[in-house]
Design an enzyme around this catalytic site. Structure first.
Site, PDB file in Angstrom:
ATOM      1  CG  LEU A  41      -2.108   0.888   1.310  1.00  0.00           C
ATOM      2  CD1 LEU A  41      -3.045   0.664   0.129  1.00  0.00           C
ATOM      3  CD2 LEU A  41      -2.872   0.665   2.610  1.00  0.00           C
ATOM      4  CG  ASP A  42       1.526   3.256  -3.685  1.00  0.00           C
ATOM      5  OD1 ASP A  42       2.500   2.501  -3.802  1.00  0.00           O
ATOM      6  OD2 ASP A  42       0.674   3.421  -4.565  1.00  0.00           O
ATOM      7  CG  HIS A  43       4.537   7.460   0.633  1.00  0.00           C
ATOM      8  ND1 HIS A  43       4.805   7.364  -0.717  1.00  0.00           N
ATOM      9  CD2 HIS A  43       4.418   8.769   0.906  1.00  0.00           C
ATOM     10  CE1 HIS A  43       4.843   8.579  -1.237  1.00  0.00           C
ATOM     11  NE2 HIS A  43       4.616   9.448  -0.268  1.00  0.00           N
ATOM     12  CB  SER A  45      -2.620   4.487  -0.184  1.00  0.00           C
ATOM     13  OG  SER A  45      -2.536   4.944  -1.522  1.00  0.00           O
ATOM     14  NE  ARG A 141       1.110   6.604  -7.339  1.00  0.00           N
ATOM     15  CZ  ARG A 141       1.024   7.050  -6.088  1.00  0.00           C
ATOM     16  NH1 ARG A 141       1.477   6.313  -5.096  1.00  0.00           N
ATOM     17  NH2 ARG A 141       0.505   8.219  -5.818  1.00  0.00           N
TER      18      ARG A 141
END
Length: 180
Positions: A41-43, A45, A141
């Site tokens: 999970l991207d930083h 998000s 993404r």
């Protein structure tokens, strides 16, 4: 017996345990040994991150071939239109190909939503809206690129559910143990 941890990842935290020069890491929230993220999970998000000590379970959760559904709450720029929702439902053309059809619907701001630090930028004359989007792919993404492709850039992205596991009753920065 396998461990499965459901973690509500705050904004700005990266999905690794080793220290990072710019961002907080999982080690600042979770001190359980020998568990690893099942997916990422991207930083920028927030929301549900699953961690486990079971390699087979990790693969089952994270491999896109298994088509495990992931549901996101997405705050978008402007008032999203029914036409944009329909485009998301049919699949959206991205640079790396067309996405599979998604489940998409307009929702009210989720109840019990926590504040984000830093907050989403507020613009007095430009409204925002919320959608719930469920996908079974794992393109990089992907949700952000999908909403941008239909003309409604993502402002805030919260993963609410993966398969049968969800964020209910888990505060940001906290975790619970679950049945694998």
């Amino acid at each position: 017996m396998s461990q499965l941890i459901l973690f509500n990842k705050p904004y700005g935290v990266i999905c690794q345990f080793s220290p990072h020069e710019k961002h907080q890491s999982l080690s600042e929230y979770i001190s359980i040994k020998d568990i690893y993220p099942a997916g990422r999970l991207d930083h920028d998000s927030e929301g549900l991150l699953l961690l486990t000590d079971n390699g087979k379970l990790q693969h089952k959760i994270s491999d896109p071939k298994n088509k495990m559904k992931k549901t996101y709450w997405v705050q978008v720029d402007k008032e999203i239109t029914p036409d944009a929702i329909e485009q998301l439902r049919k699949g959206v053309m991205l640079k790396d190909g067309k996405t599979k059809p998604a489940q998409a619907r307009i929702i009210s701001e989720p109840e019990n939503l926590w504040s984000r630090d830093p907050p989403v930028r507020f613009r007095k004359n430009i409204p925002t809206s919320w959608i719930e989007l469920t996908i079974s792919e794992g393109k990089n993404r992907q949700v952000r690129r999908m909403t941008a492709a239909v003309g409604f850039p993502t402002l805030r992205l919260i993963r609410y559910q993966i398969g049968c596991w969800n964020l209910d009753n888990i505060s940001p920065g906290k975790y619970i143990e679950a049945n694998a």
